[in-house]
Design a protein around this motif. Sequence first.
Motif, PDB file in Angstrom:
ATOM      1  N   LEU A 175      -2.038   4.530   5.684  1.00 21.41           N
ATOM      2  CA  LEU A 175      -2.970   3.434   5.420  1.00 21.41           C
ATOM      3  C   LEU A 175      -3.024   3.106   3.931  1.00 21.41           C
ATOM      4  CD1 LEU A 175      -5.853   4.511   7.826  1.00 21.41           C
ATOM      5  CD2 LEU A 175      -4.231   2.634   8.159  1.00 21.41           C
ATOM      6  N   LEU A 176      -2.947   4.136   3.096  1.00 21.29           N
ATOM      7  CA  LEU A 176      -2.930   3.901   1.650  1.00 21.29           C
ATOM      8  C   LEU A 176      -1.697   3.109   1.231  1.00 21.29           C
ATOM      9  CD1 LEU A 176      -4.069   7.136  -0.239  1.00 21.29           C
ATOM     10  CD2 LEU A 176      -5.079   4.850  -0.379  1.00 21.29           C
ATOM     11  N   ILE A 177      -0.562   3.460   1.795  1.00 27.41           N
ATOM     12  CA  ILE A 177       0.673   2.744   1.467  1.00 27.41           C
ATOM     13  C   ILE A 177       0.550   1.274   1.875  1.00 27.41           C
ATOM     14  CG2 ILE A 177       3.130   2.539   2.015  1.00 27.41           C
ATOM     15  CD1 ILE A 177       3.154   5.629   2.262  1.00 27.41           C
ATOM     16  N   ALA A 178       0.005   1.024   3.064  1.00 27.46           N
ATOM     17  CA  ALA A 178      -0.179  -0.354   3.525  1.00 27.46           C
ATOM     18  C   ALA A 178      -1.115  -1.112   2.592  1.00 27.46           C
ATOM     19  CB  ALA A 178      -0.734  -0.359   4.951  1.00 27.46           C
ATOM     20  N   ALA A 179      -2.221  -0.472   2.202  1.00 31.54           N
ATOM     21  CA  ALA A 179      -3.167  -1.109   1.281  1.00 31.54           C
ATOM     22  C   ALA A 179      -2.540  -1.313  -0.092  1.00 31.54           C
ATOM     23  CB  ALA A 179      -4.437  -0.260   1.165  1.00 31.54           C
ATOM     24  N   GLY A 180      -1.666  -0.382  -0.490  1.00 33.03           N
ATOM     25  CA  GLY A 180      -0.986  -0.510  -1.775  1.00 33.03           C
ATOM     26  C   GLY A 180      -0.034  -1.685  -1.808  1.00 33.03           C
ATOM     27  N   VAL A 181       0.695  -1.887  -0.723  1.00 29.32           N
ATOM     28  CA  VAL A 181       1.609  -3.022  -0.639  1.00 29.32           C
ATOM     29  C   VAL A 181       0.829  -4.332  -0.733  1.00 29.32           C
ATOM     30  CG1 VAL A 181       3.199  -4.267   0.870  1.00 29.32           C
ATOM     31  CG2 VAL A 181       3.368  -1.779   0.662  1.00 29.32           C
ATOM     32  N   LEU A 182      -0.299  -4.417  -0.032  1.00 24.35           N
ATOM     33  CA  LEU A 182      -1.126  -5.627  -0.080  1.00 24.35           C
ATOM     34  C   LEU A 182      -1.665  -5.861  -1.491  1.00 24.35           C
ATOM     35  CD1 LEU A 182      -3.120  -5.331   3.261  1.00 24.35           C
ATOM     36  CD2 LEU A 182      -1.331  -6.981   2.714  1.00 24.35           C
TER      37      LEU A 182
END
Length: 213
Positions: free
Chosen positions: A65-72
């Motif tokens: 989830l952190l990686i997804a939020a980081g990409v955004l």
Amino acid sequence: MTSTTEHQASTTARRVVGVVRIGVGLAVIAMLVSTYVGRIGVGDSNPFDFFGYFTNQTSLITSGLLIAAGVLAMLGRDAPAWLAVLRGVATSCMIIVGVIYNTLVPGTGSAPPWVSAILHVVFPTYVVLDWLLVGDRPRLAWQRLWVVLPYPLLWMLVVLLRGATDGWVPYGFLLPEHGPVSLFLHVVGLLGALLVAATFVWWASRFRGSVRG
């Protein structure tokens, strides 16, 4: 000029937040994989045992989830409502990981001390600080507070079933030989603590944070 400078600063902040999130997420995933490979090396290769630990399982999910939020964040986009809710659940669970490890199950178990320190202290602290300081998530609706319960309930059900069948449990306080009353009290206590943590996380979502990621 001031508006341009502020926009550039905001863009830079988003990119930094994104890079840090992605870096932390990948580092934790790599550490979990490396630790699991190490367990294989000593003859303990059952993935259901290794990822049966709430810490390992939740850390893996939270990292994703952190990686997804980081990409955004790097794309300059706020998190959609569904991702914010999932991150809220994950943040609540990471608070429980830190609290339970330092109260009910102190010690490092089979993991190296530095791995335990990262998973039970450093990573949960980072996840909570990110939630508090970076304001790129919408407010979480109070009527959705219940969504923190299904995942931990399912995890506990699987653990209790395994304890009653093959005898494996990740934490000593869930051993079936302690009796149904002890198990019931621990389960209720854990769920109560989770709801307290989630209430804090949901409340914190009402503040935009000091960093506009």
